[in-house]
Design a protein around this motif. Structure first.
Motif, PDB file in Angstrom:
ATOM      1  N   ASP A 235      87.942  68.157 -17.419  1.00 14.36           N
ATOM      2  CA  ASP A 235      89.205  67.723 -16.814  1.00 14.36           C
ATOM      3  C   ASP A 235      90.438  68.207 -17.558  1.00 14.36           C
ATOM      4  OD1 ASP A 235      87.853  66.365 -14.823  1.00 14.36           O
ATOM      5  OD2 ASP A 235      87.964  64.418 -15.792  1.00 14.36           O
ATOM      6  N   ASP A 236      90.377  69.400 -18.150  1.00 14.33           N
ATOM      7  CA  ASP A 236      91.584  69.936 -18.782  1.00 14.33           C
ATOM      8  C   ASP A 236      92.677  70.102 -17.727  1.00 14.33           C
ATOM      9  OD1 ASP A 236      90.355  69.972 -21.211  1.00 14.33           O
ATOM     10  OD2 ASP A 236      90.060  72.137 -21.307  1.00 14.33           O
ATOM     11  N   ALA A 237      93.897  69.760 -18.106  1.00 13.24           N
ATOM     12  CA  ALA A 237      94.990  69.742 -17.131  1.00 13.24           C
ATOM     13  C   ALA A 237      96.152  70.663 -17.495  1.00 13.24           C
ATOM     14  CB  ALA A 237      95.513  68.318 -16.964  1.00 13.24           C
ATOM     15  N   THR A 238      96.243  71.089 -18.766  1.00 10.81           N
ATOM     16  CA  THR A 238      97.406  71.834 -19.218  1.00 10.81           C
ATOM     17  C   THR A 238      96.986  73.060 -20.019  1.00 10.81           C
ATOM     18  OG1 THR A 238      97.581  70.655 -21.326  1.00 10.81           O
ATOM     19  CG2 THR A 238      98.688  69.662 -19.412  1.00 10.81           C
ATOM     20  N   LEU A 239      97.947  73.927 -20.268  1.00  6.79           N
ATOM     21  CA  LEU A 239      97.710  75.084 -21.129  1.00  6.79           C
ATOM     22  C   LEU A 239      97.265  74.628 -22.513  1.00  6.79           C
ATOM     23  CD1 LEU A 239      97.880  78.090 -21.875  1.00  6.79           C
ATOM     24  CD2 LEU A 239     100.338  77.761 -22.281  1.00  6.79           C
ATOM     25  N   ALA A 240      97.892  73.578 -23.031  1.00  6.05           N
ATOM     26  CA  ALA A 240      97.533  73.080 -24.363  1.00  6.05           C
ATOM     27  C   ALA A 240      96.086  72.600 -24.404  1.00  6.05           C
ATOM     28  CB  ALA A 240      98.477  71.946 -24.768  1.00  6.05           C
ATOM     29  N   HIS A 241      95.642  71.930 -23.333  1.00  7.93           N
ATOM     30  CA  HIS A 241      94.242  71.496 -23.275  1.00  7.93           C
ATOM     31  C   HIS A 241      93.299  72.697 -23.338  1.00  7.93           C
ATOM     32  CE1 HIS A 241      95.444  67.591 -20.929  1.00  7.93           C
ATOM     33  NE2 HIS A 241      95.621  67.468 -22.237  1.00  7.93           N
ATOM     34  N   ALA A 242      93.593  73.723 -22.545  1.00  7.09           N
ATOM     35  CA  ALA A 242      92.739  74.908 -22.512  1.00  7.09           C
ATOM     36  C   ALA A 242      92.714  75.606 -23.868  1.00  7.09           C
ATOM     37  CB  ALA A 242      93.214  75.867 -21.422  1.00  7.09           C
ATOM     38  N   GLN A 243      93.867  75.683 -24.491  1.00  5.19           N
ATOM     39  CA  GLN A 243      93.929  76.325 -25.807  1.00  5.19           C
ATOM     40  C   GLN A 243      93.125  75.542 -26.838  1.00  5.19           C
ATOM     41  OE1 GLN A 243      98.214  76.436 -26.170  1.00  5.19           O
ATOM     42  NE2 GLN A 243      98.321  78.592 -25.585  1.00  5.19           N
ATOM     43  N   GLU A 244      93.212  74.212 -26.795  1.00  5.76           N
ATOM     44  CA  GLU A 244      92.436  73.392 -27.715  1.00  5.76           C
ATOM     45  C   GLU A 244      90.941  73.611 -27.493  1.00  5.76           C
ATOM     46  OE1 GLU A 244      92.476  68.790 -29.090  1.00  5.76           O
ATOM     47  OE2 GLU A 244      92.012  69.138 -26.975  1.00  5.76           O
TER      48      GLU A 244
END
Length: 383
Positions: A235-244
């Motif tokens: 459930d990643d929602a943002t660029l920051a989530h994907a990068q993490e």
């Protein structure tokens, strides 16, 4: 094992669809040849499709058979056999049964039934009760205080080949701050909470997430890397989530909720997984990004049946028949075969190639929808 010859099939290869013959020997694909054949001893498929067995990375379909109604416990091996039968008739020959380590309501039914379910999956696989190959996918709720005790109990099991990390606390991933009113409405109804009880419930979930989510997520990733187990975000929602997720070495992005997160995950090397029911229904039941939009953007990598096994083959053919994307049939079938197998480090299946496991599905596409006609697992006819 007796040699089997399947001829005059439309073979769905990794990058092409050709008419030809496939030979099974000792549980593996022994030969593949193109062209029309008149071999009298062969099994003539008369132009029907032959594709690799479907590889399912995320299904909790088994839960409804272990607990078919509230407070009803079903005999474990019978529950497992029924689950297995449904998967096989849907063409799924490899299933990662997703089991929830932790829940948002503490000692829930999921937590109570966890040990019995995992033991049934392991034992049924050990004694050869199953027709499909059943593996384990540990779904780790990182805001659950007791998660690490459960994780350490099960991570050493040989069948564990995939681990996902998720945080269903209000304000996180699936429930960003702007969706907390929907979160509130949903769980008040689900658990019969008053306004004051719901306030306390939200405060507790947010506090647990703040205390446990980040250290648990990082520790789980470290352990999985050490053991060579594939890891998925959720459930990643943002660029920051994907990068993490990329920084933590994850291989799969399960159910990203936005186009931004899906594109970023794909570009960062994570395989983007979406639900086949999302394709069949035409969109997300929770209002998130539609899987067909990710196909249009060229960033859809894997489909999962999630809660509806027969959706998997149906969704693959639907993606191939959409006019506004670049997925031909071979590429669409990879969404449910080669791509999930490779993402989970299973190099012996998922493609019609000599030397691979003879996990095969015969599909009749002459009707109003693709129908699974026959299924082989390691060369053995199982449906």
């Amino acid at each position: 094992m007796k040699e089997q010859i399947l001829t005059n099939a439309r073979l769905i290869l990794r990058d092409d669809v050709v008419t030809g013959t496939l030979v099974i020997r000792d549980g593996e694909i022994a030969e593949i040849s193109q062209g029309i054949s008149q071999q009298p001893q062969a099994d003539n498929l008369d132009g029907e499709y032959l594709m690799p067995g479907l590889v399912e990375l995320h299904t909790d379909n088994q839960e409804k058979y272990f607990t078919p109604r509230p407070k009803v416990d079903w005999p474990a091996h019978m529950a497992m056999a029924t689950h297995d039968a449904q998967l096989i008739t849907a063409g799924i020959t490899t299933s990662f049964n997703s089991v929830a380590l932790g829940d948002i309501i503490g000692e829930s039914t999921r937590v109570e039934k966890l040990d019995a379910m995992i033991k049934a999956i392991i034992e049924s696989e050990r004694v050869g009760l199953n027709r499909a190959n059943h593996l384990l996918h540990l779904r780790c709720e990182v805001s659950y205080p007791g998660l690490m005790e459960l994780f350490e109990r099960y991570i050493g099991e040989d069948l564990v080949k995939l681990v996902s990390v998720m945080d269903h606390a209000p304000g996180q991933r699936q429930f960003p701050p702007e969706n907390i009113p929907k979160y509130r409405e949903y769980y008040m109804i689900k658990y019969g909470l008053s306004d004051d009880q719901m306030d306390d419930f939200i405060a507790l979930q947010q506090a647990n997430s703040a205390q446990y989510a980040d250290p648990f997520r990082r520790r789980i990733c470290e352990v999985c890397h050490d053991r060579g187990i594939a890891i998925a975000s959720h459930d990643d929602a943002t660029l920051a989530h994907a990068q993490e997720s990329a920084e933590l070495g994850m291989q799969v992005a399960e159910f990203p909720t936005t186009l931004e997160a899906a594109k970023a995950s794909h570009e960062l090397g994570l395989k983007v997984l979406m639900g086949a029911p999302n394709i069949v229904r035409g969109g997300s039941h929770s209002g998130n990004i539609a899987a067909k939009d990710l196909a249009r953007a060229g960033v859809l990598d894997i489909l999962s049946s999630d809660y509806y096994p027969s959706a998997l083959v149906q969704a693959a053919f639907m993606v191939a028949n959409m006019e506004d994307n670049d997925y031909d049939l071979a590429r669409a079938v990879r969404l449910v075969t080669a791509n999930p197998a490779e993402a989970a480090n299973l190099q012996d299946r998922g493609v019609l190639e000599v030397g691979r496991r003879a996990d095969l599905v015969q599909v009749n596409s002459h009707s109003v929808m693709p129908l699974v006609e026959r299924v082989w697992c390691k060369g053995k006819r199982v449906f």
